[in-house]
Design an enzyme around this catalytic site. Structure first.
Site, PDB file in Angstrom:
ATOM      1  N   ARG A  27       0.814  -1.222   0.000  1.00 17.28           N
ATOM      2  CA  ARG A  27       0.000   0.000   0.000  1.00 17.28           C
ATOM      3  C   ARG A  27       0.846   1.271   0.000  1.00 17.28           C
ATOM      4  O   ARG A  27       0.330   2.383  -0.148  1.00 17.28           O
ATOM      5  CB  ARG A  27      -0.905   0.028   1.232  1.00 17.28           C
ATOM      6  N   TRP A  74       2.732   6.064   1.812  1.00 15.03           N
ATOM      7  CA  TRP A  74       2.824   6.538   0.439  1.00 15.03           C
ATOM      8  C   TRP A  74       2.586   8.046   0.535  1.00 15.03           C
ATOM      9  O   TRP A  74       1.485   8.485   0.843  1.00 15.03           O
ATOM     10  CB  TRP A  74       1.750   5.879  -0.429  1.00 15.03           C
ATOM     11  N   GLY A 101      -5.166   8.324   4.330  1.00 13.43           N
ATOM     12  CA  GLY A 101      -6.161   9.197   3.691  1.00 13.43           C
ATOM     13  C   GLY A 101      -5.617  10.600   3.580  1.00 13.43           C
ATOM     14  O   GLY A 101      -4.402  10.800   3.517  1.00 13.43           O
ATOM     15  N   GLU A 496      -2.288  -1.181 -22.140  1.00 11.59           N
ATOM     16  CA  GLU A 496      -1.874  -1.913 -20.944  1.00 11.59           C
ATOM     17  C   GLU A 496      -0.383  -2.284 -21.020  1.00 11.59           C
ATOM     18  O   GLU A 496       0.341  -2.197 -20.025  1.00 11.59           O
ATOM     19  CB  GLU A 496      -2.758  -3.171 -20.788  1.00 11.59           C
ATOM     20  N   LYS A 500       2.271  -1.080 -18.268  1.00 15.24           N
ATOM     21  CA  LYS A 500       3.092  -2.026 -17.485  1.00 15.24           C
ATOM     22  C   LYS A 500       4.561  -1.660 -17.599  1.00 15.24           C
ATOM     23  O   LYS A 500       5.289  -1.663 -16.614  1.00 15.24           O
ATOM     24  CB  LYS A 500       2.907  -3.477 -17.973  1.00 15.24           C
ATOM     25  N   GLU A 503       5.363   1.642 -15.604  1.00 13.13           N
ATOM     26  CA  GLU A 503       5.295   1.662 -14.142  1.00 13.13           C
ATOM     27  C   GLU A 503       6.372   0.827 -13.474  1.00 13.13           C
ATOM     28  O   GLU A 503       6.775   1.161 -12.361  1.00 13.13           O
ATOM     29  CB  GLU A 503       3.893   1.307 -13.636  1.00 13.13           C
ATOM     30  N   HIS A 519      -1.073  10.277 -37.640  1.00 13.44           N
ATOM     31  CA  HIS A 519      -1.618  11.604 -37.326  1.00 13.44           C
ATOM     32  C   HIS A 519      -0.756  12.345 -36.306  1.00 13.44           C
ATOM     33  O   HIS A 519      -1.233  13.250 -35.631  1.00 13.44           O
ATOM     34  CB  HIS A 519      -3.061  11.475 -36.834  1.00 13.44           C
ATOM     35  N   LYS A 616      -0.443  -0.035  -4.286  1.00  9.65           N
ATOM     36  CA  LYS A 616      -1.415  -0.971  -4.850  1.00  9.65           C
ATOM     37  C   LYS A 616      -2.841  -0.451  -4.760  1.00  9.65           C
ATOM     38  O   LYS A 616      -3.659  -0.705  -5.628  1.00  9.65           O
ATOM     39  CB  LYS A 616      -1.296  -2.298  -4.081  1.00  9.65           C
TER      40      LYS A 616
HETATM   41  C1  F6R Z   1      -1.479  -0.718 -12.782  1.00 10.34           C
HETATM   42  C2  F6R Z   1      -2.383  -0.677 -11.667  1.00 10.34           C
HETATM   43  C3  F6R Z   1      -3.226   0.537 -11.485  1.00 10.34           C
HETATM   44  C4  F6R Z   1      -4.618   0.124 -10.991  1.00 10.34           C
HETATM   45  C5  F6R Z   1      -5.431   1.373 -10.630  1.00 10.34           C
HETATM   46  C6  F6R Z   1      -6.836   1.015 -10.200  1.00 10.34           C
HETATM   47  O1  F6R Z   1      -0.742  -1.891 -12.801  1.00 10.34           O
HETATM   48  O2  F6R Z   1      -2.450  -1.585 -10.909  1.00 10.34           O
HETATM   49  O3  F6R Z   1      -3.318   1.288 -12.643  1.00 10.34           O
HETATM   50  O4  F6R Z   1      -5.254  -0.600 -11.992  1.00 10.34           O
HETATM   51  O5  F6R Z   1      -4.801   2.057  -9.592  1.00 10.34           O
HETATM   52  O6  F6R Z   1      -6.821   0.159  -9.099  1.00 10.34           O
HETATM   53  P1  F6R Z   1      -8.058  -0.745  -8.752  1.00 10.34           P
HETATM   54  O7  F6R Z   1      -8.211  -1.736  -9.824  1.00 10.34           O
HETATM   55  O8  F6R Z   1      -7.743  -1.353  -7.430  1.00 10.34           O
HETATM   56  O9  F6R Z   1      -9.242   0.181  -8.701  1.00 10.34           O
END
Ligand code: F6R
Length: 621
Positions: A27, A74, A101, A496, A500, A503, A519, A616
């Site tokens: 997290r 974070w 939060g 995607e 990937k 990130e 374009h 995450k």
């Molecule tokens: C990329 C990734 C993020 C999540 C995004 C939404 O690998 O994991 O882009 O997809 O933060 O997260 P969720 O799916 O938990 O709403």
């Protein structure tokens, strides 16, 4: 975003807090800290960096106490360093607070406290809380019973807060008590044997708690070594029956793999097998009938990778089931929702079920729809998630659990496949409603047949592709930019693939619909910018190949993803996938995308499972 844990009971808190934090490190992982209380004293340790550094500090300088709180951060307000790490303390070092939060009105509160003479030590929004609690404790001492003191002081403090947060608070004055509160950020209570816990997510409770209670918004809990008392938002005692927590499901284990991400990529064949058994051969899912029975339009709300799954779903819903579909960035929808239309099915797609933007967008939609229920319009809302007991699960009654299992790598992989498969289920069901009986469309039949083969094909592909991508990854080690091209249902897979790579390897990458290249983006192409092109047989096969040729004519190194055939010989390197029906292909083309990103990042020696700046579960706006 940010993980919080807390414990109280008969055992020493520090090792339990560290174990919980380790399981919440996904997290956030830019700094960490814990605080405990014993002998009417507070003991606090915090560090910049990952948990391993906190562990080293605790080895050098242990903390005692059977009551404590912990945090893995974070950063939102203030850079990631030891001063900004949680827990945050009041001026007398007696109150300690961890928060997940954002306290939105923290600047105003800080100014007010500073005018009262309070000195701040950090730049965080959280630090206002311990000062407010300390001030309230001073006001309430002698006025209320000792058992109510900390809880009422926290209540008085949070009455002044605006934002979305979850808090855990301890006070040296009552070293055998801890108070936690949830306000639009997840918080769970775990009940173990003679030991009580609180955490942002279930993995931190696995193996230590046998049952859990999920706090509702505004609820507060007072934890002592004797048990847990719950209070509703008006401060009245309330009760709920705890739910069993199945431990094994929530424990992360890398097995023989070097990283969680690689393990999770390889688990996709199992995700597909379970889906085929459940959705193609299992009994019909009647609980979805009320929302899926009369659908004129679908809107999908999601962020990041989940949004890419939603784009694949939108293609299926339009092309297979003939239903107009719109995909929204949840973060945009919440401030500019489109006009309401009748018979609209709204689907929120979120792995974690905790993404703040997705939940906010869904809440807005829920409120708008509720206001129209009086007009006889049914509430057509659905959630697709890997965490059915998350905040999403409490917001929407109808949930599709993708059941992909715990995903620990920050980059989503198996949950993406699970989300796509959930959307295949919906599209197939809506398509069969439209093309029922003998007129079942050819596409629908081909799609079903293709899906039956998926687990075997995935399993074989994962075996062969791993080594091929590992070999290719060497070429990318020094690359600065990569372009990903796809069309139709594979355009979201190009997005995607680029996401990937960005990130986890920190290489700049862009995903484009192949036809858009000319374009503008083609100006970027030269021998230093590889182009990854998804070329699978179907309606746009020849077009994609032509677009790839255009890049090749400008010296780009071409990496193709598609079946081995004469047409795909144009590629400098081909990452072969089986020749499947066009509508099934994203479920296979995504594999080389994930493996390539993984191997490039691993080859560059990067922290694949915990990439910089990411977390995450994005529980802040
Ligand atoms: C990329 C990734 C993020 C999540 C995004 C939404 O690998 O994991 O882009 O997809 O933060 O997260 P969720 O799916 O938990 O709403």
């Amino acid at each position: 975003m940010c993980g919080i844990v807390a414990t109280i009971g008969s055992r020493q808190a520090a090792p339990l807090l560290m174990q919980g934090l380790q399981r919440l490190e996904y997290r956030g992982y830019d700094s960490a800290g814990i605080a405990t209380t014993s002998n009417n004293q507070l003991h606090c340790r915090k560090v910049e960096g990952k948990l391993i550094r906190l562990r080293e500090q605790l080895d050098r300088s242990p903390v005692a106490g059977t009551c404590g709180i912990g945090h893995t951060r974070w950063a939102t307000h203030g850079k990631p360093d030891a001063l900004n790490a949680h827990p945050h303390l009041d001026s007398a070092d007696e109150v300690a607070v961890v928060q997940n939060g954002i306290i939105e009105n923290h600047r105003l509160l800080r100014q007010q406290l500073q005018q009262e003479g309070v000195c701040f030590r950090s730049q965080t929004d959280t630090e206002v809380v311990p000062h407010l609690v300390a001030r309230a404790l001073g006001q309430l001492q002698g006025e209320v019973a000792e058992a109510d003191l900390l809880r009422l002081a926290v209540t008085r403090a949070i009455d002044q807060l605006e934002g979305a947060y979850a808090l855990a608070v301890i006070w040296a004055g009552l070293p055998q008590e801890l108070v936690v509160v949830r306000h639009q950020a997840p918080l769970l209570i775990g009940l173990g044997e003679g030991q009580f816990f609180c955490a942002s997510d279930t993995p931190a409770l696995a193996e230590v708690a046998s049952t859990i209670l999920s706090l509702d918004n505004g609820e507060m809990a007072r934890l002592t070594p004797l048990g847990v008392e719950l209070f509703d938002p008006s401060g009245q005692r309330t009760q709920r029956t705890p739910q069993p927590l199945c431990g094994a499901e929530h424990v992360a284990d890398k097995r023989q793999f070097r990283h969680f991400m690689l393990k999770e990529i390889h688990e996709q064949a199992d995700v597909a097998t379970a889906w085929v058994e459940r959705c193609l051969y299992g009994p019909p899912t009647d609980h979805l009938s009320p929302v899926l029975d009369d659908v004129g339009h679908v809107q999908l709300l999601a962020c990041g990778t989940s949004r890419h799954a939603a784009l694949v779903g939108a293609h299926l819903l339009e092309q297979l089931a003939d239903i107009p579909t719109t995909v929204h960035y949840a973060s945009e929808f919440r401030y500019a929702p489109p006009p309401l239309a009748a018979k609209t099915l709204t689907i929120a797609v979120t792995q974690s079920g905790e993404t703040a933007d997705t939940l906010a967008a869904l809440t807005i939609e829920l409120e708008r729809r509720r206001s129209r229920e009086g007009l006889g319009e049914p509430l057509q809302l659905l959630g697709i998630t890997n965490r059915p007991h998350s905040s999403l699960g409490r917001l929407v009654p109808q949930i599709i659990d993708i059941a992909a299992g715990l995903e620990t790598g920050v980059a989503a992989t198996k949950s993406f496949l699970g989300q796509m498969l959930a959307l295949y289920s919906i599209a197939l069901r809506l398509a069969s409603q439209r093309h029922s009986g003998v007129s079942a469309s050819e596409q629908l039949i081909a799609c079903r047949e293709g899906l039956e083969q998926l687990p075997e094909q995935l399993s074989a592909l994962l075996q062969t592709m791993d080594q091929q991508c590992a070999t290719l990854a060497h070429e990318f080690a020094e690359t600065q930019d990569v372009i990903y091209l796809g069309r139709g249902i594979n355009y979201p897979i190009a997005l995607e693939g680029a996401l990937k790579l960005k990130e986890i390897s920190y290489i700049h990458a862009e995903g484009y619909p192949a036809g858009e290249m000319k374009h503008g983006p083609i100006a970027l192409v030269d021998q230093y910018v590889p182009v990854v092109s998804i070329a699978t047989p179907g309606r746009v096969f020849e077009k994609v190949l032509s677009n790839a040729q255009e890049a090749k004519a400008r010296d780009a190194r071409l990496i193709g993803i598609g079946p081995e055939c004469a047409d795909t010989e144009i590629f400098d390197v081909l990452l072969p996938i089986p020749p499947v029906h066009e509508l099934i292909s994203p479920l296979l083309t995504v594999i080389p995308m994930q493996l390539l990103a993984y191997h490039v990042a691993a080859h560059r020696g990067l922290d694949v499972d915990q990439p910089r700046n990411l977390a995450k579960s994005v529980t802040v706006e």
